[in-house]
Design an enzyme around this catalytic site. Structure first.
Site, PDB file in Angstrom:
ATOM      1  CE  LYS A  52      -3.220  -2.985   0.185  1.00 39.68           C
ATOM      2  NZ  LYS A  52      -2.888  -4.347  -0.332  1.00 39.68           N
ATOM      3  CG  ASP A 318      -2.379 -15.644   6.388  1.00 41.76           C
ATOM      4  OD1 ASP A 318      -3.440 -15.204   6.880  1.00 41.76           O
ATOM      5  OD2 ASP A 318      -1.588 -14.935   5.737  1.00 41.76           O
ATOM      6  CG  HIS A 450     -24.465  17.969   0.293  1.00 41.01           C
ATOM      7  ND1 HIS A 450     -24.643  17.089  -0.743  1.00 41.01           N
ATOM      8  CD2 HIS A 450     -24.167  19.168  -0.271  1.00 41.01           C
ATOM      9  CE1 HIS A 450     -24.461  17.717  -1.888  1.00 41.01           C
ATOM     10  NE2 HIS A 450     -24.174  18.991  -1.636  1.00 41.01           N
TER      11      HIS A 450
END
Length: 465
Positions: A52, A318, A450
């Site tokens: 990332k 994992d 908004h």
């Protein structure tokens, strides 16, 4: 050889092992943590953190190229300095590893860190070897927690081993922008790396054996995402394609022989990434000297409390299979911590499985997909919203993607696929609504600031029948 005994032996310094070591140590237990490689496991060293970080650089380069669409005159196209991009990643990793070492070392006197490879000699006895000729330790523990993770799977393709290839780990250190990156594997890893290097300036071709990318997603989600990556990013996809031979010439150029529905293809590229899945790191643990059971793929079998078939031995992260995500590994820690220290009854089964594919736009997923609802016979309705209808999309120019939410007979949310800018964040809002058992009408009538992306939750349900 040194002998140790402890209350808890944790093999592997990953996203489940590290916090568990700290929690057990703070509860007064003597903990030994064994790590063969870098502290931090896959997420820190070759997973989320470095990928990332590189994705952020690729995204910034893309935004500069697209600036003219927003009325910004960029004087020249961005020049990607891969050594600088990788150096930024390395600087972050070095700092994170140093902080973790300090946290696990001096801050917790009940934690002893041993470096080396752990191998079982009996159910509760492990030998730790530091390198081929390094110091050896023998550790006896009351409880053992296996958190050794996985490694990249190498497919059985003639010529692949001889030609050599990049893995998702080695590609993180590349010092040049590949001219043409060939990727075998169209899962989320292949898509993220494919778009990343396309934005760095590479030509990219992705070869996938299935009939769609992201094999577990609904067809409509996969189709829209693939079309966006093809039409907007310029990535070439070969689906239902089987690579049956790999070669590499003296100049380092790869040639892949690929069988497709349209016939034989010969692909040429400067670099080759293999992203065809993961294999558990269980083959060299000495598990044959215990009664720990594995499945046919080598993953450790566990129950809902993450206990193996041997009493007092657990598997986290994992290595026990299932969805391989950092947040699931961290929840494994919470399951074990609560059950051991807080007399809880926490289960690793039937828990929510949110995840995000960090393409642009992102794909955030939670709960049932439409295909899963059909398979399980769960009644549902579908609410869809094109991203371009959201005010925020019109302001920013980020108009690609759509939201798809499944609603049950009781008007509560069953699942969602959010292919959208900030898709992971919007998905998490829906996950909160699912946890609170809110009906969709409560989101439809909620006052939302908004013009936030979340405002789409007001209009998403307009066409829901």
């Amino acid at each position: 050889m040194s002998d140790y005994s402890c209350d808890a032996l944790i093999i592997g310094s990953g996203q489940a092992g590290n916090p568990l070591a700290t929690a057990l140590a703070e509860a007064g237990r003597r903990v030994i943590l064994v790590e063969e490689a870098h502290l931090g496991g896959s997420c820190l060293n070759y997973g989320c953190v470095p990928t990332k970080t590189l994705l952020a650089s690729a995204t910034r380069a893309h935004e500069i190229r697209q600036a003219a669409q927003l009325g910004i005159d960029s004087a020249s196209a961005p020049r990607v300095d891969m050594p600088a991009v990788v150096g930024r990643k390395d600087e972050l990793l070095t700092k994170s590893r140093r902080n973790l070492a300090e946290e696990l070392g001096s801050s917790h006197p009940n934690i002893t860190l041993l470096r080396g490879h752990a191998r079982f000699e009996a159910a509760r006895r492990v030998r730790v070897q530091a390198g081929e000729h390094g110091e050896t330790h023998q550790v006896t523990a009351h409880e053992i927690f296996i958190n050794v993770g996985t490694h990249a799977t190498t497919p059985d393709i003639p010529g692949l081993a001889e030609a050599g290839f990049l893995t998702t780990t080695s590609l993180l250190d590349i010092q040049e922008v590949p001219e043409h990156l060939l990727i075998i594997g169209g899962g989320y890893i292949g898509l993220e790396f494919g778009q990343m290097f396309r934005r760095f300036g590479s030509q990219v071709t992705i070869i996938e054996t299935g009939d769609q990318v992201l094999e577990h997603e609904d067809d409509d989600v996969c189709k829209v995402l693939q079309n966006l990556l093809t039409e907007k990013a310029g990535i070439e996809f070969l689906l239902e394609a089987q690579t049956h031979h790999v070669s590499r010439n003296a100049a380092g150029q790869y040639t892949l022989s690929v069988k497709t529905k349209a016939g034989e293809r010969r692909l040429h590229g400067s670099h080759l990434l293999v992203a065809t899945g993961r294999t558990p790191n269980t083959d060299n643990l000495g598990l044959e000297k215990t009664k720990i059971k594995l499945d046919d793929k080598g993953y450790i079998q566990v129950n809902a409390r993450l206990q193996t078939s041997v009493r007092g031995v657990y598997a986290l992260g994992d290595v026990h299979g299932g969805p391989q995500f950092t947040h699931i590994s961290y929840d494994d820690f919470r399951v074990v911590r609560d059950n051991l220290l807080h007399r809880g009854h926490r289960s690793a089964k039937q828990r929510p499985l949110p995840y995000c594919v960090f393409t642009d736009p992102q794909l955030g997923r939670i709960g049932l997909s439409e295909s899963q609802a059909k398979e399980k016979g769960v009644p549902y309705r579908v609410a869809c919203l094109d991203v371009k209808r959201i005010a925020r999309a019109q302001h920013t120019g980020q108009r690609d993607g759509f939201w798809k939410v499944l609603v049950g007979d009781d008007d509560r949310i069953l699942g969602a696929a959010i292919l959208s800018p900030e898709g992971g964040e919007v998905m998490t809002m829906l996950q909160l609504a699912m946890m609170g058992r809110l009906r969709y009408q409560q989101l439809e009538n909620m006052v939302i600031a908004h013009p936030a992306w979340a405002e789409g939750l007001n209009v998403l349900w307009k066409d829901l029948k």
